[in-house]
Design an enzyme around this catalytic site. Structure first.
Site, short mmCIF file in Angstrom:
data_model
loop_
_atom_site.label_atom_id
_atom_site.label_comp_id
_atom_site.label_asym_id
_atom_site.label_seq_id
_atom_site.Cartn_x
_atom_site.Cartn_y
_atom_site.Cartn_z
N LYS A 97 40.87 25.70 66.20
CA LYS A 97 39.98 25.68 67.37
C LYS A 97 38.51 25.51 67.01
CE LYS A 97 43.09 26.48 70.64
NZ LYS A 97 43.38 25.51 71.70
N GLU A 119 37.88 29.26 78.36
CA GLU A 119 39.11 29.96 78.69
C GLU A 119 39.85 30.20 77.38
OE1 GLU A 119 40.72 26.47 77.29
OE2 GLU A 119 39.02 26.62 78.67
N SER A 386 48.60 25.63 62.23
CA SER A 386 47.42 25.60 63.11
C SER A 386 46.61 26.87 63.16
CB SER A 386 47.87 25.25 64.54
OG SER A 386 48.86 26.15 64.99
#
Length: 404
Positions: A97, A119, A386
């Site tokens: 991210k 969010e 990830s």
């Protein structure tokens, strides 16, 4: 439709469409803001100063490039193909991210915004947004479903520690979908001074494009690293898919490479036949949600259905529109992994390779190991690892009724 050569793959179009998917289905008050964002982004990515700053932040703040790891012991135990992991879990904040949030915060800074919102589901995007907001001295508000606030308490504390305001959302299923709804309402109200850092390749145009582009550094690195490690591209690339940012981050540069099979793994939850899952590509149909047209989990009246996954980051009833397009043109194969399968792979990864993966990633690992067993030893399966699983300790221990 059989997949053909994608050497001319050039999506989205100027209006944000990936075939019949994508677009901007938003309140009129946001059209101007989205159009400006698209123009600002188009100028920024041609500006060497912007690109140099992005690259510098990825190197000195995030810690890129992330390495590729040969999971040799697990491969030997399986007795089939060789497993390799792209180690996005080693990034600052613990997931992919941060790549995207660095790009978006630089756009916010470039356009003079002083406040950012986001969010989050699993909390990793919220933590990454709070981190870059602190890095650049901006006010930050993060919306998070009340259910996810409870199951991701560690990440909630991290966000607050970094100076962000975390707003629990108690509407709907109290998960990621509802957090995104509230963030969109905030942005409509405060569009003049607020930059919305969306966490995945969903939402209205240009977000699916810009989030993909910023995170495509993952696949770009893999292309060079795999050549150095084994002298060729992998045979398969596997990544989990919720909204789909980590998957597109590693898939995108390989789309024209027809010898590489791309596989996205959705959350099958308690089983696709139970209705308690989050597999919108496997079990959904086209519809409109959060400003974009894509595959959604809907009832017979077109109402969005509630979802289930042990993984907060995959607990979403839709998917990015580019994934919908890649499914329809048969470039990416989408499959499911259940809660039980993900938990089994979570534990195997911990005990065999000494790596604690995120529950989201564990879905990809579950399918990758199943695939590897069916392949010859010389085949290569590259998994996008990830994120790391520190955030999931409470969820896993509670699921297994083990005291922490």
């Amino acid at each position: 439709m059989k997949f053909n050569s994608l050497k001319s793959y050039n999506f989205p179009d100027s209006e944000g469409h990936f075939g019949p998917y994508g677009g901007s289905f938003v309140a009129e008050t946001l059209f101007a803001a989205l159009e400006k964002l698209d123009n600002d982004y188009a100028i920024a990515i041609k500006d060497d100063k912007f690109l140099d700053e992005f690259e510098k932040e990825l190197k000195t703040f995030v810690g890129r490039p992330s390495p590729i790891f040969h999971a040799r012991r697990w491969s030997e135990k399986i007795g089939g193909a060789q497993l390799f992991f792209k180690r996005e879990d080693l990034n600052h904040t613990g997931a992919h991210k941060i790549n995207n949030t660095i790009g978006q915060i630089l756009l916010a800074k470039r356009t003079g915004k002083k406040r950012v919102i986001a969010e989050t589901g699993a909390g990793q995007h919220g933590v990454a947004t709070a981190t870059v907001a602190a890095r650049f001295g901006m006010e930050c508000t993060v919306y998070m479903g009340a259910t996810d606030v409870e199951r991701q308490a560690q990440n909630v504390y991290r966000m607050k520690l970094l100076g962000a305001e975390v707003v629990p959302v108690n509407s709907g299923s109290k998960t990621l979908k509802d957090a995104l709804n509230e963030a969109m309402r905030d942005w409509v109200t405060n569009v003049e001074n607020t930059f919305y850092i969306i966490g995945t390749v969903a939402g209205p145009h240009p977000y699916p494009k810009l989030v993909r582009d910023f995170n495509s550094v993952v696949g770009k690195e893999c292309k060079f690293q795999m050549q150095d490690l084994v002298g060729r591209n992998p045979d398969y690339i596997v990544a989990c898919v919720g909204g789909g940012s980590n998957a597109l981050g590693i898939f995108y540069d390989y789309i024209p490479c027809e010898e590489v099979e791309l596989i996205g793994v959705e959350a099958a939850g308690k089983g696709l036949d139970t209705g308690k899952h989050s597999a919108s590509l496997s079990a959904g149909k086209p519809g409109i949600l959060h400003g974009t047209r894509t595959y959604l989990l809907q009832d017979v009246n077109g109402q969005v259905e509630e979802t289930h996954s042990i993984s907060a980051g995959l607990d979403y009833p839709g998917v990015g529109p580019e994934h919908a397009h890649l499914k329809d043109i048969n470039r990416v194969r989408y499959v499911g992994a259940s809660d039980r399968e993900a938990l089994a792979s979570f534990h195997d990864c911990c005990r065999i390779e000494g790596i604690i993966p995120a529950l989201e990633t564990s879905h990809a690992l579950a399918y990758a190991t199943k695939l590897a067993r069916e392949l010859e030893k010389e085949k290569i399966v590259l998994v996008n690892l990830s994120g790391r699983g520190d955030k999931d300790m409470h969820t896993v221990s509670r699921y297994l009724s083990v005291d922490t």
